[in-house]
Design a protein around this motif. Structure first.
Motif, mmCIF file in Angstrom:
data_model
loop_
_atom_site.group_PDB
_atom_site.id
_atom_site.type_symbol
_atom_site.label_atom_id
_atom_site.label_comp_id
_atom_site.label_asym_id
_atom_site.label_seq_id
_atom_site.Cartn_x
_atom_site.Cartn_y
_atom_site.Cartn_z
ATOM 1 N N VAL A 254 0.833 -1.200 0.000
ATOM 2 C CA VAL A 254 0.000 0.000 0.000
ATOM 3 C C VAL A 254 0.872 1.256 0.000
ATOM 4 C CG1 VAL A 254 -1.660 1.329 1.336
ATOM 5 C CG2 VAL A 254 -1.962 -1.134 1.074
ATOM 6 N N ALA A 255 1.929 1.254 0.842
ATOM 7 C CA ALA A 255 2.798 2.432 0.927
ATOM 8 C C ALA A 255 3.427 2.711 -0.431
ATOM 9 C CB ALA A 255 3.889 2.218 1.980
ATOM 10 N N ALA A 256 3.896 1.655 -1.086
ATOM 11 C CA ALA A 256 4.548 1.846 -2.375
ATOM 12 C C ALA A 256 3.541 2.283 -3.436
ATOM 13 C CB ALA A 256 5.248 0.563 -2.795
ATOM 14 N N ALA A 257 2.323 1.719 -3.368
ATOM 15 C CA ALA A 257 1.302 2.121 -4.339
ATOM 16 C C ALA A 257 0.955 3.598 -4.156
ATOM 17 C CB ALA A 257 0.057 1.255 -4.193
ATOM 18 N N LEU A 258 0.956 4.055 -2.910
ATOM 19 C CA LEU A 258 0.694 5.482 -2.664
ATOM 20 C C LEU A 258 1.802 6.337 -3.271
ATOM 21 C CD1 LEU A 258 -0.762 5.545 0.948
ATOM 22 C CD2 LEU A 258 -1.936 5.918 -1.230
#
Lengths: 376, 370
Positions: free
Chosen positions: B63-67
């Motif tokens: 999720v962090a990387a997708a953000l």
């Protein structure tokens, strides 16, 4: 100071800094054309596409001589460029798709060749994957000389065809109507771009090379509207951030050179986008604010004049709230009145009421005439 | 074929199909290079996520990387909105800086943990079967198969739910906005999917080759059809084809699987450029050649009809006369006559040419069209 001393005495640091500065100059100079012609991302595609060329050159010659590898890289870059052009011209696939496709497919092919070499040619491949992210520390004097030589030739060609390339970048059809071979010029200029990219691969790697092409040029564009200045400034920015990045990475542990150079370039771009005179964002903001304030002062002055006319008495003092209402309570009336007072155009009578001075009447009249307002 | 080989091909296929679905809309919306920018720029997100979770498989990291991917899209938009640089330059400025940030973070802080730039950028599919998803003692297969399967499912659900909206926003953004379909929101949702897919796929195929799988199969499908639904289906199929043929290429060469998949995606595109029905180079060449012969045949029939039952008919219908009157070379004239007699539009009787009823119809139709 110590860094400067190192720069003069430390062989490795000096070589790396010189190499980075060279690629900055060449990349910045030729990158200007790429950015102006809307080909910023072509640099990205060419640099990724160079990978199979490097691997193939090694596979065919067995040599790790930078000149041989650069030749392979340049060949692959030209092939990729032609493939992109061919696909956009003969099929309905759009430019951006063609770029992304060739970039990733060539990179994938490069990866296949690299792993193939790794598993079949044994340890002799060591050093080839330096081209992925660059390995500035491994630069030797000979590499820098080759870079400077190739870059110098590319820049010389650019200067010799200055007028023609300028036409190509700004008014291709006019150039063609003058009988210039625009297509050939296009190919020459793109080839020069390929050279600029190829000489940087060893230092910053295929992934980040595109930034060296785009960033200095995009920064330089903010400071000037003249091509000559832009190319010069881009070369200067490229050289400074190249050498600066190399020195920063040398003075800190675990700071890879390529990414540090790119971050330096990013900082130069950010500074230019914000602070460049005329085009810069801060400059724009300040100009907008100044214009808004001047406009408000003039509006308030004319409003006061209009009120005075309605009352048939130029000396009639009005409440600030009336002026506020005339500006639809958009604010700033008080500040505007104070500035007008400083300029001697209005004066304050018992606290909140304002009237025009003689100078104010004259100025308001002139403004109203200028704007062809009919206030009566 | 061993079980591990089967599992690798399965994972590769799922990754390829999951990438191809959002890829269709990327290339139709002319944002193919955005996939390149996103796949590079998620690196700092992966690194920061890794520092926080210490686990490359953590959903939080994904999720962090997708953000970070969405942040890239936003930053590109901010830079572009200043109107100080063009859109392509904005893309080219933002992602190298973010990528550099990621590389430096890894170099400075991740020296002694298992996270290196090569792995993120290049991926290694061959290791996929070793990382198992074990639940309550049951071995449920490779973990990446579950992760990518989940992403594929999310992509599928999004695509089927918002198919109409995506179609409209892609082909007529103005109308979509006017009808209140919020193209901006849809744009960011699509970009979010691209980031999510790129992040999830990075440890299987590496982030740069995600680009090949997102752009290659849809670009190939684009050459084969004019219908969006067909294009989506074809892209998924071509993605799977690239994955499996890529695996066997890698097997034959003993080389990188991800690289081979990208190469095969390019090869299939090349095949489509040459051989696509209607739009392919070969098909267009044949169409042009057919048109040439048909035009010649029409010329011939019209010529014969013009002179039918006229005093000059005897002279004009002689075969040798065609060279003079129509400007044809003898060999060309001979070939046209031969083809036309074969097609039954004219007949040859002792050196004179005559129209058949069918030939007369052809000539009349050709004249009516003009």
């Amino acid at each position: 100071m110590e860094l400067l001393h190192d720069l003069l005495t430390n062989y490795t640091l000096r070589t790396v800094a010189l190499g980075a500065a060279t690629l900055g100059i060449v990349g910045g100079g030729l990158g200007s054309y790429a950015v102006l012609r809307g080909q910023s991302l072509l640099g990205d595609a060419i640099s990724h596409a160079a990978l199979p060329g490097i691997a193939l050159a090694f596979l065919l010659t067995g040599s790790k001589d930078p000149a041989v590898l650069m030749l392979g890289a340049a060949g692959a870059g030209v092939v990729a460029t032609l493939a992109i052009l061919g696909v956009t011209e003969t099929t309905r696939v759009k430019y951006d798709s063609a770029l992304a496709l060739m970039l990733s497919v060539f990179f994938g092919l490069g990866l296949v060749l690299l792993t193939y070499i790794q598993r079949h040619a044994g340890a002799s491949q060591a050093g080839l994957d330096a081209f992925l992210f660059g390995q500035a520390a491994a630069l030797v004097e000979r590499d820098v000389i080759i870079m400077a030589l190739l870059g110098g030739i590319a820049l010389l060609a650019m200067v010799l065809c200055w007028k023609e390339f300028k036409l190509l970048a700004f008014d291709r059809t006019f150039g063609a109507s003058l009988g210039l071979p625009m297509r050939a010029l296009d190919i020459v200029l793109t080839t020069l771009l390929v050279i600029a990219i190829v000489i940087g691969l060893q230092t910053v790697g295929v992934v980040l090379m595109s930034a060296v092409i785009i960033a200095p040029a995009a920064a330089a564009r903010q400071w000037t509207d003249r091509l000559g200045w832009m190319v010069g400034l881009a070369a200067l920015f490229g050289a400074l951030s190249g050498a600066g990045g190399a020195m920063v990475s040398a003075s800190m542990a675990n700071m890879p050179t390529g990414p540090t150079i790119v971050l330096c370039m990013g900082a130069v771009v950010t500074f230019s986008l914000l602070g460049a005179p005329n085009r810069g964002l801060l400059w724009q903001w300040w100009r907008d604010r100044r214009n808004a304030r001047r406009l408000r002062r003039e509006t308030v002055l004319v409003d006061l004049y209009a009120l005075a006319l309605k009352h048939g008495d130029m000396q009639y003092a009005h409440d600030e709230s009336a002026l506020d209402a005339m500006l639809a309570w958009s604010g700033g009336v008080h500040v505007a009145l104070e500035r007008l007072e400083d300029d001697g155009l209005v004066t304050r009578t018992n606290g909140h009421r304002w009237r025009l001075t003689d100078a104010g009447v004259q100025q308001a009249q002139a403004l109203a005439d200028d704007l062809h307002l009919s206030l009566r | 074929m061993s079980l591990a080989q089967l599992e690798i091909q399965l994972v590769a296929t799922v990754v390829a199909v999951a990438c191809a679905l959002p890829g269709v809309f990327l290339i139709l919306r002319r944002m193919a290079m955005m996939s390149d920018a996103i796949s590079h720029a998620i690196l700092p997100g992966i690194v920061v996520g890794f520092f926080l979770t210490e686990n490359l498989a953590s959903p939080f990291l994904i999720v962090a990387a997708a953000l970070t991917g969405l942040l890239t899209v936003g930053l590109v938009e901010v830079v572009e909105r200043t109107k100080l640089v063009k859109e392509d330059a904005a893309i080219g400025l933002v992602f190298p800086v973010l990528f550099s940030l990621g590389v430096i973070l890894i170099a400075r802080f991740a020296g002694d943990v298992h996270l290196d730039t090569d792995a993120v950028l290049l991926g290694e599919l061959a290791f996929a079967p070793f990382d198992r998803f074990v639940l309550a003692g049951w071995d449920l297969g490779p973990r990446s198969l579950w992760v990518m399967g989940g992403v594929l499912l999310i992509n599928l659900i999004f695509l089927t739910t918002f198919y109409k909206e995506l179609k409209l926003a892609t082909f007529d953004a103005g109308l979509a906005a006017a009808l209140g379909f919020l193209p901006g929101v849809l744009h960011y949702a699509l970009m979010g999917l691209v980031s999510l897919t790129a992040v999830s796929a990075f440890d299987a195929v590496g982030s740069i080759l995600v680009v090949a799988l997102m752009v290659g199969p849809p670009a190939t499908a684009y050459l084969l059809t004019d219908r969006l639904a067909v294009m989506v289906g074809l892209s998924a199929g071509l993605g799977a084809l690239s994955a499996i043929s890529g695996y066997w290429l890698a097997f034959a060469l003993d080389a990188s699987i991800a690289g081979s998949m990208a190469t095969m995606a390019g090869v299939w595109f090349g095949v489509a450029v040459l051989c696509a029905p209607e739009r392919g180079v070969v098909a267009r060449y044949r169409t042009r050649r057919n048109q040439k012969w048909r035009f010649a045949e029409q010329m011939l029939t019209i010529h014969l009809m013009q002179h039918e039952d006229t005093p000059q008919a005897d002279r004009e219908t002689r075969e040798a006369h065609l060279q003079e009157h129509l400007g044809w070379t003898p060999t060309f004239a001979e070939r046209v006559v031969r083809r036309s007699t074969q097609r039954g539009t004219i007949e040859r009787t002792n050196g004179h040419l005559a129209l058949t009823p069918r030939g007369r119809k052809v000539a009349k139709q050709a004249l009516e069209r003009t």
